[in-house]
Scaffold this motif. Structure first.
Motif, PDB file in Angstrom:
ATOM      1  N   SER A   1      41.509  71.213   7.168  1.00 28.10           N
ATOM      2  CA  SER A   1      40.370  70.046   7.128  1.00 28.10           C
ATOM      3  C   SER A   1      40.777  68.550   6.967  1.00 28.10           C
ATOM      4  N   LEU A   2      41.844  68.439   6.024  1.00 29.07           N
ATOM      5  CA  LEU A   2      42.337  67.159   5.742  1.00 29.07           C
ATOM      6  C   LEU A   2      43.147  66.640   7.095  1.00 29.07           C
ATOM      7  N   THR A   3      43.851  67.779   7.730  1.00 34.84           N
ATOM      8  CA  THR A   3      44.505  67.337   8.908  1.00 34.84           C
ATOM      9  C   THR A   3      43.665  67.066   9.956  1.00 34.84           C
ATOM     10  N   LEU A   4      42.649  67.809  10.257  1.00 34.37           N
ATOM     11  CA  LEU A   4      41.548  67.355  11.215  1.00 34.37           C
ATOM     12  C   LEU A   4      41.195  66.011  11.082  1.00 34.37           C
ATOM     13  N   GLU A   5      40.846  65.538   9.849  1.00 38.88           N
ATOM     14  CA  GLU A   5      40.268  64.343   9.324  1.00 38.88           C
ATOM     15  C   GLU A   5      41.497  63.290   9.767  1.00 38.88           C
ATOM     16  N   GLN A   6      42.658  63.611   9.536  1.00 33.78           N
ATOM     17  CA  GLN A   6      43.949  62.776   9.841  1.00 33.78           C
ATOM     18  C   GLN A   6      43.823  62.568  11.314  1.00 33.78           C
ATOM     19  N   HIS A   7      43.815  63.384  12.090  1.00 36.68           N
ATOM     20  CA  HIS A   7      44.033  63.389  13.593  1.00 36.68           C
ATOM     21  C   HIS A   7      42.977  63.188  14.511  1.00 36.68           C
ATOM     22  N   THR A   8      41.685  63.325  14.077  1.00 29.23           N
ATOM     23  CA  THR A   8      40.300  63.080  14.943  1.00 29.23           C
ATOM     24  C   THR A   8      39.669  62.087  14.398  1.00 29.23           C
ATOM     25  N   GLY A   9      39.828  61.613  12.868  1.00 30.15           N
ATOM     26  CA  GLY A   9      38.908  60.443  12.401  1.00 30.15           C
ATOM     27  C   GLY A   9      37.459  61.358  12.049  1.00 30.15           C
ATOM     28  N   CYS A  10      37.426  62.408  11.791  1.00 33.10           N
ATOM     29  CA  CYS A  10      36.084  63.216  11.538  1.00 33.10           C
ATOM     30  C   CYS A  10      35.848  62.785  10.023  1.00 33.10           C
ATOM     31  N   ILE A  11      34.521  62.790   9.806  1.00 37.74           N
ATOM     32  CA  ILE A  11      34.180  62.315   8.518  1.00 37.74           C
ATOM     33  C   ILE A  11      33.852  63.709   7.264  1.00 37.74           C
ATOM     34  N   LYS A  12      33.648  64.633   7.937  1.00 35.18           N
ATOM     35  CA  LYS A  12      33.758  65.840   7.534  1.00 35.18           C
ATOM     36  C   LYS A  12      34.144  67.161   8.110  1.00 35.18           C
ATOM     37  N   THR A  13      34.187  68.433   7.815  1.00 35.69           N
ATOM     38  CA  THR A  13      34.307  69.362   8.660  1.00 35.69           C
ATOM     39  C   THR A  13      33.297  70.547   8.257  1.00 35.69           C
ATOM     40  N   TYR A  14      33.366  71.458   9.122  1.00 31.71           N
ATOM     41  CA  TYR A  14      32.415  72.771   8.990  1.00 31.71           C
ATOM     42  C   TYR A  14      33.321  73.660   8.966  1.00 31.71           C
ATOM     43  N   VAL A  15      33.079  74.832   8.149  1.00 34.77           N
ATOM     44  CA  VAL A  15      33.807  76.049   8.084  1.00 34.77           C
ATOM     45  C   VAL A  15      33.015  77.032   8.508  1.00 34.77           C
ATOM     46  N   MET A  16      33.152  77.917   9.551  1.00 37.21           N
ATOM     47  CA  MET A  16      32.217  78.792  10.073  1.00 37.21           C
ATOM     48  C   MET A  16      33.028  80.173   9.992  1.00 37.21           C
ATOM     49  N   GLN A  17      32.565  81.198   9.601  1.00 34.90           N
ATOM     50  CA  GLN A  17      33.054  82.720   9.483  1.00 34.90           C
ATOM     51  C   GLN A  17      32.251  83.457  10.366  1.00 34.90           C
ATOM     52  N   PHE A  18      32.966  84.430  11.342  1.00 36.60           N
ATOM     53  CA  PHE A  18      32.506  85.384  12.438  1.00 36.60           C
ATOM     54  C   PHE A  18      32.975  86.538  12.276  1.00 36.60           C
ATOM     55  N   ALA A  19      32.470  87.707  11.948  1.00 33.24           N
ATOM     56  CA  ALA A  19      33.222  88.896  11.534  1.00 33.24           C
ATOM     57  C   ALA A  19      32.071  90.147  12.344  1.00 33.24           C
ATOM     58  N   GLU A  20      31.386  89.808  13.205  1.00 28.52           N
ATOM     59  CA  GLU A  20      30.577  90.785  13.789  1.00 28.52           C
ATOM     60  C   GLU A  20      31.003  91.525  15.266  1.00 28.52           C
ATOM     61  N   SER A  21      31.943  90.875  15.820  1.00 28.59           N
ATOM     62  CA  SER A  21      32.234  91.220  17.079  1.00 28.59           C
ATOM     63  C   SER A  21      32.454  92.986  17.393  1.00 28.59           C
ATOM     64  N   GLN A  22      31.857  93.461  18.134  1.00 24.35           N
ATOM     65  CA  GLN A  22      32.208  95.071  18.225  1.00 24.35           C
ATOM     66  C   GLN A  22      33.611  95.362  18.455  1.00 24.35           C
ATOM     67  N   ASN A  23      34.242  94.443  19.387  1.00 25.18           N
ATOM     68  CA  ASN A  23      35.645  94.947  19.782  1.00 25.18           C
ATOM     69  C   ASN A  23      36.657  94.262  19.042  1.00 25.18           C
ATOM     70  N   HIS A  24      36.405  93.365  18.130  1.00 21.92           N
ATOM     71  CA  HIS A  24      37.037  92.673  17.198  1.00 21.92           C
ATOM     72  C   HIS A  24      36.840  92.699  15.842  1.00 21.92           C
ATOM     73  N   GLN A  25      37.283  93.907  15.175  1.00 18.40           N
ATOM     74  CA  GLN A  25      37.150  94.183  14.037  1.00 18.40           C
ATOM     75  C   GLN A  25      38.131  93.540  13.020  1.00 18.40           C
ATOM     76  N   HIS A  26      37.890  92.158  12.923  1.00 22.20           N
ATOM     77  CA  HIS A  26      38.383  91.219  12.063  1.00 22.20           C
ATOM     78  C   HIS A  26      37.700  89.851  11.775  1.00 22.20           C
ATOM     79  N   VAL A  27      38.014  89.219  11.016  1.00 17.65           N
ATOM     80  CA  VAL A  27      37.292  88.119  10.713  1.00 17.65           C
ATOM     81  C   VAL A  27      37.857  86.672  11.421  1.00 17.65           C
ATOM     82  N   HIS A  28      36.956  85.835  11.969  1.00 17.69           N
ATOM     83  CA  HIS A  28      37.599  84.569  12.613  1.00 17.69           C
ATOM     84  C   HIS A  28      36.806  83.569  11.891  1.00 17.69           C
ATOM     85  N   PHE A  29      37.780  82.543  11.339  1.00 19.28           N
ATOM     86  CA  PHE A  29      37.319  81.197  10.780  1.00 19.28           C
ATOM     87  C   PHE A  29      37.423  80.154  11.757  1.00 19.28           C
ATOM     88  N   HIS A  30      36.487  79.288  12.061  1.00 17.35           N
ATOM     89  CA  HIS A  30      36.567  78.063  12.670  1.00 17.35           C
ATOM     90  C   HIS A  30      36.277  77.016  11.757  1.00 17.35           C
TER      91      HIS A  30
END
Length: 84
Positions: free
Chosen positions: A5-34
């Motif tokens: 998040s801090l690195t994104l702020e440094q390189h994009t100038g963003c004012i905050k970040t959103y953290v999203m988690q997805f773990a429901e894909s039928q063919n991908h039995q693992h967790v994704h963080f965006h």
């Protein structure tokens, strides 16, 4: 996540970040963080979960692939430097 998040702020100038988690894909039995940058100029129609409406927009409405690659490379280099 904090370092990304801090690195994104440094390189994009963003004012905050959103953290999203997805773990429901039928063919991908693992967790994704965006970790998504929230830019200062985003309208109220583009904040919080509404930011997802930007998935799949046309190429002329997004950052160029070249710019995306450059940003990703800078973020990778910064994160790598933090590990040292």
């Amino acid at each position: 996540m904090q370092k990304v998040s801090l690195t994104l702020e440094q390189h994009t100038g963003c004012i905050k970040t959103y953290v999203m988690q997805f773990a429901e894909s039928q063919n991908h039995q693992h967790v994704h963080f965006h970790i998504v940058p929230r830019m200062e100029n985003q309208s109220p129609d583009d904040i919080a979960n509404k930011v997802l409406r930007h998935l799949g927009v046309s190429p002329n409405q997004r950052v160029s692939e070249s710019d995306m690659n450059n940003i990703a490379l800078k973020i990778r280099q910064s994160l790598h430097a933090l590990r040292q």
